[in-house]
Scaffold this motif. Structure first.
Motif, PDB file in Angstrom:
ATOM      1  N   PHE A 183       0.857  -1.184   0.000  1.00  0.00           N
ATOM      2  CA  PHE A 183       0.000   0.000   0.000  1.00  0.00           C
ATOM      3  C   PHE A 183       0.893   1.233   0.000  1.00  0.00           C
ATOM      4  CE2 PHE A 183      -2.778   3.274   1.851  1.00  0.00           C
ATOM      5  CZ  PHE A 183      -3.822   3.191   0.934  1.00  0.00           C
ATOM      6  N   VAL A 184       0.564   2.184  -0.887  1.00  0.00           N
ATOM      7  CA  VAL A 184       1.410   3.351  -1.107  1.00  0.00           C
ATOM      8  C   VAL A 184       0.701   4.613  -0.626  1.00  0.00           C
ATOM      9  CG1 VAL A 184       2.707   4.691  -2.809  1.00  0.00           C
ATOM     10  CG2 VAL A 184       2.396   2.218  -3.131  1.00  0.00           C
ATOM     11  N   MET A 185       1.374   5.394   0.206  1.00  0.00           N
ATOM     12  CA  MET A 185       0.869   6.687   0.657  1.00  0.00           C
ATOM     13  C   MET A 185       1.712   7.756  -0.012  1.00  0.00           C
ATOM     14  SD  MET A 185       0.821   5.784   4.700  1.00  0.00           S
ATOM     15  CE  MET A 185       0.518   4.108   5.240  1.00  0.00           C
ATOM     16  N   ILE A 186       1.093   8.536  -0.881  1.00  0.00           N
ATOM     17  CA  ILE A 186       1.831   9.500  -1.680  1.00  0.00           C
ATOM     18  C   ILE A 186       0.896  10.617  -2.110  1.00  0.00           C
ATOM     19  CG2 ILE A 186       1.355   8.255  -3.833  1.00  0.00           C
ATOM     20  CD1 ILE A 186       4.194   8.990  -4.764  1.00  0.00           C
ATOM     21  N   SER A 187       1.420  11.820  -2.282  1.00  0.00           N
ATOM     22  CA  SER A 187       0.617  12.935  -2.763  1.00  0.00           C
ATOM     23  C   SER A 187       0.054  12.622  -4.142  1.00  0.00           C
ATOM     24  CB  SER A 187       1.479  14.199  -2.832  1.00  0.00           C
ATOM     25  OG  SER A 187       0.826  15.212  -3.584  1.00  0.00           O
ATOM     26  N   PHE A 188      -1.163  13.122  -4.408  1.00  0.00           N
ATOM     27  CA  PHE A 188      -1.776  12.925  -5.717  1.00  0.00           C
ATOM     28  C   PHE A 188      -1.369  14.007  -6.713  1.00  0.00           C
ATOM     29  CE2 PHE A 188      -5.600  10.710  -3.537  1.00  0.00           C
ATOM     30  CZ  PHE A 188      -4.833   9.568  -3.369  1.00  0.00           C
ATOM     31  N   ASP A 189      -0.430  14.869  -6.317  1.00  0.00           N
ATOM     32  CA  ASP A 189       0.026  15.910  -7.223  1.00  0.00           C
ATOM     33  C   ASP A 189       0.596  15.259  -8.493  1.00  0.00           C
ATOM     34  OD1 ASP A 189       0.918  19.057  -7.062  1.00  0.00           O
ATOM     35  OD2 ASP A 189       2.327  17.887  -8.261  1.00  0.00           O
ATOM     36  N   PRO A 190       0.290  15.816  -9.687  1.00  0.00           N
ATOM     37  CA  PRO A 190       0.778  15.220 -10.944  1.00  0.00           C
ATOM     38  C   PRO A 190       2.283  15.016 -10.978  1.00  0.00           C
ATOM     39  CG  PRO A 190      -0.888  16.890 -11.416  1.00  0.00           C
ATOM     40  CD  PRO A 190      -0.605  16.973  -9.944  1.00  0.00           C
ATOM     41  N   SER A 191       3.024  15.860 -10.278  1.00  0.00           N
ATOM     42  CA  SER A 191       4.482  15.735 -10.293  1.00  0.00           C
ATOM     43  C   SER A 191       4.957  14.441  -9.639  1.00  0.00           C
ATOM     44  CB  SER A 191       5.120  16.926  -9.574  1.00  0.00           C
ATOM     45  OG  SER A 191       4.795  16.926  -8.183  1.00  0.00           O
ATOM     46  N   MET A 192       4.076  13.785  -8.875  1.00  0.00           N
ATOM     47  CA  MET A 192       4.456  12.572  -8.175  1.00  0.00           C
ATOM     48  C   MET A 192       4.101  11.302  -8.949  1.00  0.00           C
ATOM     49  SD  MET A 192       5.953  13.820  -5.624  1.00  0.00           S
ATOM     50  CE  MET A 192       6.272  12.292  -4.749  1.00  0.00           C
ATOM     51  N   GLU A 193       3.490  11.444 -10.119  1.00  0.00           N
ATOM     52  CA  GLU A 193       3.109  10.275 -10.909  1.00  0.00           C
ATOM     53  C   GLU A 193       4.318   9.402 -11.289  1.00  0.00           C
ATOM     54  OE1 GLU A 193       0.119   8.986 -11.600  1.00  0.00           O
ATOM     55  OE2 GLU A 193      -0.701  10.543 -10.297  1.00  0.00           O
ATOM     56  N   PRO A 194       5.464   9.999 -11.729  1.00  0.00           N
ATOM     57  CA  PRO A 194       6.611   9.146 -12.038  1.00  0.00           C
ATOM     58  C   PRO A 194       7.108   8.349 -10.833  1.00  0.00           C
ATOM     59  CG  PRO A 194       6.886  11.320 -13.021  1.00  0.00           C
ATOM     60  CD  PRO A 194       5.709  11.409 -12.096  1.00  0.00           C
ATOM     61  N   THR A 195       7.015   8.951  -9.661  1.00  0.00           N
ATOM     62  CA  THR A 195       7.443   8.241  -8.452  1.00  0.00           C
ATOM     63  C   THR A 195       6.548   7.049  -8.181  1.00  0.00           C
ATOM     64  OG1 THR A 195       8.344  10.278  -7.480  1.00  0.00           O
ATOM     65  CG2 THR A 195       7.863   8.457  -5.969  1.00  0.00           C
ATOM     66  N   PHE A 196       5.231   7.255  -8.288  1.00  0.00           N
ATOM     67  CA  PHE A 196       4.322   6.126  -8.053  1.00  0.00           C
ATOM     68  C   PHE A 196       4.540   5.040  -9.098  1.00  0.00           C
ATOM     69  CE2 PHE A 196       0.296   3.896  -8.834  1.00  0.00           C
ATOM     70  CZ  PHE A 196       0.190   3.245  -7.613  1.00  0.00           C
ATOM     71  N   ALA A 197       4.786   5.450 -10.352  1.00  0.00           N
ATOM     72  CA  ALA A 197       5.039   4.463 -11.407  1.00  0.00           C
ATOM     73  C   ALA A 197       6.275   3.627 -11.075  1.00  0.00           C
ATOM     74  CB  ALA A 197       5.215   5.171 -12.746  1.00  0.00           C
ATOM     75  N   ALA A 198       7.305   4.264 -10.503  1.00  0.00           N
ATOM     76  CA  ALA A 198       8.518   3.542 -10.118  1.00  0.00           C
ATOM     77  C   ALA A 198       8.221   2.551  -8.995  1.00  0.00           C
ATOM     78  CB  ALA A 198       9.598   4.531  -9.688  1.00  0.00           C
ATOM     79  N   ILE A 199       7.422   2.983  -8.015  1.00  0.00           N
ATOM     80  CA  ILE A 199       7.052   2.089  -6.905  1.00  0.00           C
ATOM     81  C   ILE A 199       6.261   0.904  -7.435  1.00  0.00           C
ATOM     82  CG2 ILE A 199       5.748   1.903  -4.758  1.00  0.00           C
ATOM     83  CD1 ILE A 199       6.202   4.963  -4.416  1.00  0.00           C
ATOM     84  N   LEU A 240       7.193  11.209   1.609  1.00  0.00           N
ATOM     85  CA  LEU A 240       6.944  12.435   2.372  1.00  0.00           C
ATOM     86  C   LEU A 240       7.130  13.706   1.549  1.00  0.00           C
ATOM     87  CD1 LEU A 240       8.739  11.508   5.719  1.00  0.00           C
ATOM     88  CD2 LEU A 240       6.346  11.170   5.090  1.00  0.00           C
ATOM     89  N   THR A 241       7.474  13.557   0.264  1.00  0.00           N
ATOM     90  CA  THR A 241       7.661  14.720  -0.593  1.00  0.00           C
ATOM     91  C   THR A 241       6.367  15.523  -0.678  1.00  0.00           C
ATOM     92  OG1 THR A 241       9.220  13.406  -1.897  1.00  0.00           O
ATOM     93  CG2 THR A 241       8.431  15.462  -2.877  1.00  0.00           C
ATOM     94  N   LEU A 242       6.460  16.830  -0.679  1.00  0.00           N
ATOM     95  CA  LEU A 242       5.354  17.795  -0.751  1.00  0.00           C
ATOM     96  C   LEU A 242       4.624  17.970   0.576  1.00  0.00           C
ATOM     97  CD1 LEU A 242       3.803  17.122  -4.297  1.00  0.00           C
ATOM     98  CD2 LEU A 242       5.669  18.644  -3.638  1.00  0.00           C
TER      99      LEU A 242
END
Length: 304
Positions: A183-199, A240-242
């Protein structure tokens, strides 16, 4: 019941102890004359799930007014409401009534300028109405606060158990852990999409499935659904970014439940003071992050 914001009008939540209801009603009526409507628990209707509706109204509010009195200072419910508001970076105004003084304010509220209300001073109402309008329309970000993660953990558990109608004297059965679930906890800001894709890609490479609340298909708020997902996960990844308050909120719960947490922070970002002691993986770009996560996941999966 719709507790969302009204266009052009600030959404205001009033937190008070039941003993202060006369002052709450006077304040509500006085502010109504200035064009400001207040949400209170008196708006609950028969059949409403009161814990859920109150939580929703609090989350949607632009400004939270907290009546400070000897009764409210002794109320765990009032304390929980303003603690949640501060944890979610809401704009809070302490309103002193029934002889309360600034010296009575808890430390977290003592740094916020409050106002005395005695029910019969028009100047006070005008000042309060102006403050509400100004705070609700301000685009200036609130200063980042040091969150007390332990308080967030305790509050999350308490409110969730209450909402589910669970007697804490008879603990519920534990949620079954899914061995291949991340389970991933991450900001939904568009700038974080590449990070989620990597995870997501890293999890897939080690035979696991990664999911964040954005992908969940049922209607929910940040309550029991997300908490159940955290409990069922073999691994929890937190970015924790953003500095998103809801991410810290969920991180506190995961830590409190003893989950295996992989914490991420993009280079140049800040972590709050009370989590800097936790080990976190700092990254520059999503591509090397994926490789680092593959190795980290392999290590964690070897642990019992």
């Amino acid at each position: 019941m719709n507790v969302g914001r009204k266009v052009g009008n600030p959404s205001v939540f009033l937190s008070y102890a039941v003993q202060d209801e006369p002052e709450a009603r006077r304040l509500e009526q006085a502010l109504a004359l200035t064009g400001i409507d207040i949400w209170t628990d008196k708006m609950l209707r028969a059949g409403d799930q009161w814990a859920r509706v109150i939580s929703e109204a609090l989350e949607n509010a632009d400004v939270i007014l907290v009546l400070i009195s000897p009764s409210s200072l002794a109320s765990k419910w009032v304390a929980r409401e303003w603690q949640i508001a501060l944890a979610r970076f809401k704009r809070v105004i302490p309103v002193l009534v029934n002889g309360a003084t600034y010296a009575d304010l808890p430390p977290a509220l003592a740094t916020i300028q409050g106002i005395r209300f005695n029910g019969d001073d028009p100047a006070v109402i005008r000042e309060l109405a102006t403050a509400i309008q100004s705070l609700s329309s301000s685009t200036e970000p609130l200063p980042v606060q040091e969150l007390n993660v332990q308080e967030i953990i305790e509050d999350t558990l308490s409110r969730t158990l209450e909402r589910l109608g669970i007697d804490t004297r008879n603990p519920p059965l534990a949620v079954k852990m899914e061995e291949n679930y991340v389970f991933v906890m991450i900001s939904f800001d568009p700038s974080m999409e590449p990070t989620f894709a990597a995870i997501e890609s890293a999890a897939r490479r080690v035979g696991m499935t990664a999911e964040r609340s954005k992908e969940l298909k049922r209607d929910f708020r940040v309550t029991e659904t997300i908490l159940e997902k955290i409990e069922s996960a073999r691994l929890v990844v937190v970015d924790l970014t953003l500095e998103r308050p809801n991410v810290y909120f969920e991180l506190g719960y995961a830590r409190g439940k003893g989950k295996t947490v992989v914490t991420l922070l993009k280079e140049g970002s800040k972590a709050h003071v009370d989590v800097r002691g936790w080990n976190y993986l700092e990254y520059i770009d999503s591509r090397p992050l994926e490789e680092d996560l593959v190795e980290r996941f392999k290590v964690e999966l070897q642990q019992p």
